[in-house]
Design an enzyme around this catalytic site. Sequence first.
Site, PDB file in Angstrom:
ATOM      1  N   ASP A  97       0.828  -1.194   0.000  1.00 14.47           N
ATOM      2  CA  ASP A  97       0.000   0.000   0.000  1.00 14.47           C
ATOM      3  C   ASP A  97       0.871   1.256   0.000  1.00 14.47           C
ATOM      4  O   ASP A  97       1.657   1.472   0.930  1.00 14.47           O
ATOM      5  CB  ASP A  97      -0.871  -0.056   1.256  1.00 14.47           C
ATOM      6  CG  ASP A  97      -1.963   0.985   1.217  1.00 14.47           C
ATOM      7  OD1 ASP A  97      -2.584   1.128   0.159  1.00 14.47           O
ATOM      8  OD2 ASP A  97      -2.180   1.660   2.238  1.00 14.47           O
ATOM      9  N   ASP A 147      -9.139  -0.420   1.030  1.00 13.46           N
ATOM     10  CA  ASP A 147      -9.089   0.048  -0.361  1.00 13.46           C
ATOM     11  C   ASP A 147     -10.404  -0.294  -1.051  1.00 13.46           C
ATOM     12  O   ASP A 147     -11.010   0.540  -1.723  1.00 13.46           O
ATOM     13  CB  ASP A 147      -7.945  -0.624  -1.131  1.00 13.46           C
ATOM     14  CG  ASP A 147      -6.584  -0.038  -0.761  1.00 13.46           C
ATOM     15  OD1 ASP A 147      -6.555   0.928   0.014  1.00 13.46           O
ATOM     16  OD2 ASP A 147      -5.563  -0.551  -1.251  1.00 13.46           O
ATOM     17  N   THR A 182      -3.230   5.527  -4.064  1.00 12.49           N
ATOM     18  CA  THR A 182      -2.148   6.341  -3.518  1.00 12.49           C
ATOM     19  C   THR A 182      -0.857   6.183  -4.330  1.00 12.49           C
ATOM     20  O   THR A 182      -0.147   7.165  -4.572  1.00 12.49           O
ATOM     21  CB  THR A 182      -1.877   5.970  -2.043  1.00 12.49           C
ATOM     22  OG1 THR A 182      -1.670   4.560  -1.941  1.00 12.49           O
ATOM     23  CG2 THR A 182      -3.053   6.337  -1.176  1.00 12.49           C
ATOM     24  N   THR A 183      -0.588   4.956  -4.757  1.00 16.21           N
ATOM     25  CA  THR A 183       0.631   4.743  -5.533  1.00 16.21           C
ATOM     26  C   THR A 183       0.543   5.509  -6.849  1.00 16.21           C
ATOM     27  O   THR A 183       1.492   6.192  -7.266  1.00 16.21           O
ATOM     28  CB  THR A 183       0.814   3.242  -5.826  1.00 16.21           C
ATOM     29  OG1 THR A 183       0.541   2.517  -4.633  1.00 16.21           O
ATOM     30  CG2 THR A 183       2.201   2.929  -6.290  1.00 16.21           C
TER      31      THR A 183
END
Length: 531
Positions: free
Chosen positions: A61, A386, A94-95
Amino acid sequence: MADKPIVLMPEDVQRVIGKDAQRNNIFAAKMVAEIVKTTLGPKGMDKMLVSPTNDIIITNDGVTILNEMEIEHPAAKMMVEIAQTQESEVGDGTTTAVMITGKLLENAEKLLDKKIHPTVIARGYRMAADKCQEFLKEIAIKISPEDEETLKQIAMTAMTGKGAEDAKEKFADIIVKAVKQVQEGKDIDIDNIKIEKVKGEGISDTELISGIVFDKERVSYDMPLSVENAKIALIDFPLELKSPEIDAKLSISSPEQLQSFIAQEEAAIKSMIERVKASGANVVFCQKGIDDFAQYLLAKAGIYACRRVSRSDMEKISKATGGKIVSNLNELTSNELGTADRVEEVKHGEDRLTYVRGCKNPKAVTILIHGGTEHVIDEIERALKDGLGDVVCSLKSEMIVQGGGAIEIELAKRLREFSRELSGREQLAVEEFASALEFIPATLAENAGMDPIDVLTELKSRHDSGEINAGLNLFTNNIEDVLESKIIEPLKIKSQAINSATEVAIMILRIDDVIASSGDKSKNSNEKREF
Ligand code: ADP
Ligand code: MG
């Protein structure tokens, strides 16, 4: 007087100006993007993070990795903030957000080399980002909130490649049921989905409880282990006599006096418990303490009781059971009681948990994660979050986009077409923006061991010939219609990621002077150590 030096700042202030400042910041941002890059997508790898106290986190994550890394460089910290914003606004992506920012800055560097002024690049990027939002609206697909199959697919796309992969169908089912259960009109408060974790058994034993599970045991072993048709009193004051505020001295000269004193105290507690009994409650959850005598009386009455239940659990139980939290015993009547099919204590290894099960139409529910070890459970929790975030987002906006890099390629294609209408140097910036977006599908391919250039070339040519949905399916390693293969994500992931990536990239680009006072630095490092 002319010889006298003018002192603006203390000596220990470090200052980096102009190009150096820009390059340093861009380099730091690129490094951050580089760190999370290998975790992107279903074939992304995990990272093991070891804290100074040897706590271990294994995760895929983006935001968790960056949060744990204790990053110090100011520009790199801004990258971490992007991930945090993405996490709080959407709960996923987020990545992607961090990688786009890194690539925007890397590409900006090329333009800086061509002597294009940062403000021109910033303007071009801003134009490109605004256009992207328009394109996204055109491309996004409307879903029906009733369409649970699609919602499940969204949850599954979010969880692919995480620890939850093996049981993702079951998890997707749990997620959609949970979200639907706590939904009140358009209002979905994700806090009403409690995540509780127990060690032991496999991850596929993870379950959705229509009620609340919390880590408190019954206060006395003489109480029943389980209560059917529970009528639950929620009390936020102590079931004990108040200890005197100031030290009181009691002089007792005879055994009778002592007896009568104790009798009085007991009578007071007795009357409290009588009131509880009179309300018809057979379960008591108390936010404060329950003293020994009260415990004894409650147990004698066959009442199941827990003490020191946290406020947030009390509120969730209230939402789940329809009971009202009372602050005064006089208020406690049968109307205030919550109901559930069963309240019971369940032992998992060393831990004893209280389950409130079978609530009618609960507005708060619990996902109880089972797993072999703490690391597994924690990573499952992140994957579930998520999935939850994506489903809530999709329900709120009812809009989704194509995953597997399809949306990024389509946006890049349209941006390039748009750039041709532009004159001047902004055109170059818009083109670089487009190629930054293509970094996502290229990385998805690279992380899966495919050749990124081949994949990108094919994806681009398919989109050029009008295949809007052509994306990379990493289950089959084919380029295909990702809508058909149900690789879909909420629109908000992409719109938010592009927006915050652009904002931060522009902000970092415009910095040409970094003034760091070392006084602050030592303060920061002290804070770090305490943390
Ligand atoms: P993020 O932190 O950005 O959400 P993830 O590691 O969750 O990063 O990866 C998300 C990316 O993986 C998205 O671009 C999504 O479209 C892609 N993806 C998810 N499932 C698949 C799949 N089966 N095939 C190809 N790409 C996928
Ligand atoms: Mg994700």
